[in-house]
Design an enzyme around this catalytic site. Structure first.
Site, PDB file in Angstrom:
ATOM      1  N   GLY A  13       0.838  -1.203   0.000  1.00 19.19           N
ATOM      2  CA  GLY A  13       0.000   0.000   0.000  1.00 19.19           C
ATOM      3  C   GLY A  13       0.865   1.242   0.000  1.00 19.19           C
ATOM      4  O   GLY A  13       1.673   1.448  -0.887  1.00 19.19           O
ATOM      5  N   THR A  15       1.951   5.231  -0.305  1.00 20.39           N
ATOM      6  CA  THR A  15       1.695   6.201  -1.363  1.00 20.39           C
ATOM      7  C   THR A  15       1.725   5.543  -2.733  1.00 20.39           C
ATOM      8  O   THR A  15       0.823   5.747  -3.558  1.00 20.39           O
ATOM      9  CB  THR A  15       2.731   7.337  -1.306  1.00 20.39           C
ATOM     10  OG1 THR A  15       2.752   7.906  -0.005  1.00 20.39           O
ATOM     11  CG2 THR A  15       2.378   8.421  -2.312  1.00 20.39           C
ATOM     12  N   SER A  40      -0.446  -4.980   4.663  1.00 16.68           N
ATOM     13  CA  SER A  40      -0.579  -5.379   6.055  1.00 16.68           C
ATOM     14  C   SER A  40      -0.464  -4.161   6.947  1.00 16.68           C
ATOM     15  O   SER A  40       0.473  -3.372   6.823  1.00 16.68           O
ATOM     16  CB  SER A  40       0.513  -6.394   6.423  1.00 16.68           C
ATOM     17  OG  SER A  40       0.526  -6.631   7.815  1.00 16.68           O
ATOM     18  N   GLU A  50       6.856  14.252   1.452  1.00 19.99           N
ATOM     19  CA  GLU A  50       5.658  15.069   1.580  1.00 19.99           C
ATOM     20  C   GLU A  50       5.691  16.302   0.695  1.00 19.99           C
ATOM     21  O   GLU A  50       4.764  17.080   0.694  1.00 19.99           O
ATOM     22  CB  GLU A  50       5.471  15.493   3.044  1.00 19.99           C
ATOM     23  CG  GLU A  50       5.230  14.315   3.969  1.00 19.99           C
ATOM     24  CD  GLU A  50       5.228  14.731   5.423  1.00 19.99           C
ATOM     25  OE1 GLU A  50       6.029  15.613   5.785  1.00 19.99           O
ATOM     26  OE2 GLU A  50       4.433  14.171   6.193  1.00 19.99           O
ATOM     27  N   LYS A  79       3.330  24.825  -2.570  1.00 17.57           N
ATOM     28  CA  LYS A  79       4.782  24.858  -2.723  1.00 17.57           C
ATOM     29  C   LYS A  79       5.120  25.594  -4.009  1.00 17.57           C
ATOM     30  O   LYS A  79       4.731  25.178  -5.102  1.00 17.57           O
ATOM     31  CB  LYS A  79       5.348  23.435  -2.766  1.00 17.57           C
ATOM     32  CG  LYS A  79       6.851  23.403  -3.009  1.00 17.57           C
ATOM     33  CD  LYS A  79       7.371  21.977  -3.051  1.00 17.57           C
ATOM     34  CE  LYS A  79       8.834  21.941  -3.438  1.00 17.57           C
ATOM     35  NZ  LYS A  79       9.379  20.573  -3.503  1.00 17.57           N
ATOM     36  N   THR A 341      11.344  14.460  -5.851  1.00 16.73           N
ATOM     37  CA  THR A 341      11.017  13.702  -7.062  1.00 16.73           C
ATOM     38  C   THR A 341      10.451  12.311  -6.800  1.00 16.73           C
ATOM     39  O   THR A 341      10.040  11.638  -7.732  1.00 16.73           O
ATOM     40  CB  THR A 341      12.265  13.561  -7.943  1.00 16.73           C
ATOM     41  OG1 THR A 341      13.337  13.010  -7.162  1.00 16.73           O
ATOM     42  CG2 THR A 341      12.704  14.908  -8.497  1.00 16.73           C
ATOM     43  N   ILE A 343       7.686  11.045  -5.323  1.00 19.16           N
ATOM     44  CA  ILE A 343       6.287  10.838  -5.700  1.00 19.16           C
ATOM     45  C   ILE A 343       6.107  11.051  -7.201  1.00 19.16           C
ATOM     46  O   ILE A 343       5.330  10.351  -7.854  1.00 19.16           O
ATOM     47  CB  ILE A 343       5.373  11.758  -4.871  1.00 19.16           C
ATOM     48  CG1 ILE A 343       5.316  11.234  -3.416  1.00 19.16           C
ATOM     49  CG2 ILE A 343       3.967  11.835  -5.459  1.00 19.16           C
ATOM     50  CD1 ILE A 343       4.551  12.127  -2.468  1.00 19.16           C
TER      51      ILE A 343
END
Length: 494
Positions: A13, A15, A40, A50, A79, A341, A343
């Site tokens: 899971g 992001t 899990s 973030e 940002k 970079t 994400i």
């Protein structure tokens, strides 16, 4: 006609997993296939990324996510760029602002005129920089002639809240979540493809196509399929991070801050409900105890949780798509978050997977193209990050002496040679960072070109300098009249 993929299984899971699941629910869950995500609750996620860059807005838009809902649900702030402190020299400050710088004149990049005339600071000609220095924000204008026409922005957000937000959307779109830890992986004896994963309670989850979002372990691509890892630590020696949140501090700045220390650098990311902080460092040059002490001593407010540590090796998988498995996020590779970079590389992988999504036969053409494009994407980011370390005058610690003297990739060396001659920036078609970004960092790190584009000399100096002064004055005036960043966030979440 080849049979379509009927079942997609996402392993992990966080992001990456829930970004993939939300995209699959939006674009692939058309009644012909199922999408299952296995995770899990007992396994934590890294969740240090973030801060983002402007393309995240396009990803949210394509998923049908409204900005107000996103900001409200994820604790997000705006940002406008990154502030770098103590990088080229102790005491230095510079911005890498988003968006356009000035206006190109007759097809010649604006920074070339600034290199010749040096009227004010280059940041004076960046609308996002003018806004950020005043803690102001407004949305870009549709009219490209407006001072706000070349504006670009991204977000700071809570990665855990973002994953939870995407999970709700994905499950509403038909994605099935399975709770459990994976104990083993089953493969087809002939093709070598993954056929199923077996959970520790004996349940078996079968699939036609698997997306590996299992983190640094790379459970499917690395462990099961044995795809090797390209180690880039000789260029990027930082291999540890410590993260800790602290209380929110006002004013609510629309900037990420990166402060260089003797053995690495510290991030500061302002959110609505807290400030994210952390240090990325090289364990060969600094101990964990000293690093933690430095981090806690440089917080703007009291910490709200205990520091968390993680280790990593900078690099990328030799292939990110093997057989019927694609990796995303940390399972695909990791380049430290100096330019936010991480994400984006997940987003890039998802976008290219949607474009090249296979039939059940898993033909090689789409897979090979995916691997080529993604490896290039990681290399482009790698070079930009290496630039920050190599382009430094600091020699005050062993760490800075090491990075300042290290060899660099040929691709980056060629860019630096071209820049040093006449301020030209070589940018490849799929390079994430545009010319203004390279210019901001090169000049911010005190890499000065020997000259400028000779085309600049063919234009009337008086006309050019008058236009430059007008741009800077207009940007300053407009920025000074804009609403405050905190006020804009408060208005968007009401």
């Amino acid at each position: 006609m080849n049979a379509p993929v009927a079942s997609i299984v996402i392993v992990g899971g966080g992001t990456a997993g829930w970004m993939a699941a939300a995209a699959a629910a939006r674009f692939l869950n058309d009644g012909r296939r199922t999408v299952t995500l296995i995770e899990s609750d007992a396994i934590g996620t890294v969740g240090v990324g973030e801060a983002t860059i402007p393309p995240i807005r396009e990803f949210n838009h394509r998923l049908g996510i409204g900005e107000r809902d996103f900001i409200r649900e994820t604790g997000a702030t705006i940002k406008l760029g990154i502030e770098f402190v103590n990088w080229a020299r102790q005491g230095d400050h510079y911005l890498h602002p988003f968006g356009d710088v000035g206006h190109d004149f007759e097809g010649v990049a604006f920074h070339q005129f600034w290199l010749k005339h040096r009227i004010g600071a280059l940041e004076d000609y960046w609308m996002s920089a003018q806004m950020a220095r005043r803690d102001r924000f407004t949305h870009p204008a549709a009219d490209p002639r407006s001072p706000l026409g070349g504006l670009a922005y991204a977000y700071h957000f809570d990665a855990g809240l973002y994953a939870a937000f995407l999970r709700r959307r994905a499950e509403a779109g038909g994605v099935r979540r399975v709770e459990g830890r994976i104990a083993s992986v089953e493969r087809d004896g002939e093709s070598g493809h993954v056929t199923a994963v077996v959970l520790d309670d004996g349940r078996c989850v079968a699939g036609d196509f698997f997306i590996d979002c299992s983190g640094f372990r790379s459970l499917l691509l690395g462990d099961a399929l044995g795809v090797g890892y390209c180690d880039w630590s000789h260029w990027l020696p930082c291999d540890r991070a410590i993260a800790v949140p602290c209380e929110r501090v006002d004013p609510l700045t629309p900037l990420t801050r990166s402060t260089a220390h003797g053995f690495g650098w510290q991030w500061r990311i302002p959110l609505q409900h807290r400030t994210g902080n952390g240090i990325v460092y090289a364990s060969a040059f600094g101990s964990e105890d000293d690093t933690r002490e430095t981090l806690l001593a440089n917080l703007d407010a009291p910490a709200t949780d205990a520091p968390r540590s993680l280790s990593f090796t900078a690099g990328v998988r030799e292939r990110q798509w093997e057989g019927n498995v694609v990796s995303l996020g940390l399972s695909a590779g990791f380049i430290e978050p100096l330019e936010s970079t991480s994400i984006h590389l997940i987003q890039t992988g998802i976008a290219k997977l949607m474009w090249l999504f296979p039939d059940r036969d898993m033909g090689p053409r789409g897979r090979d193209e995916y691997n080529r494009l993604m490896h290039e994407a990681y290399e482009y980011v790698r070079d930009f990050i290496v630039l920050h370390y190599k382009a430094t005058e600091r020699r005050d610690t062993a760490f800075w002496r090491h990075v300042g003297e290290m060899a660099i990739p040929d691709s980056l060396a060629g860019k630096l040679e071209l820049w040093r001659e006449r301020g030209r920036v070589r940018r490849f078609d799929h390079d994430l960072f545009g010319v203004p970004s390279w210019v901001a960092v090169l000049l911010g790190q005190r890499i000065e070109p020997q000259g400028h584009d000779p085309l600049v000399d063919s234009m009337d100096d008086g006309r050019v300098t008058s236009a430059m002064r007008h741009i800077a004055a207009t940007y300053a005036e407009v920025a000074g009249e804009l609403p405050g960043h905190a006020d804009q966030i408060a208005a968007m979440i009401r």
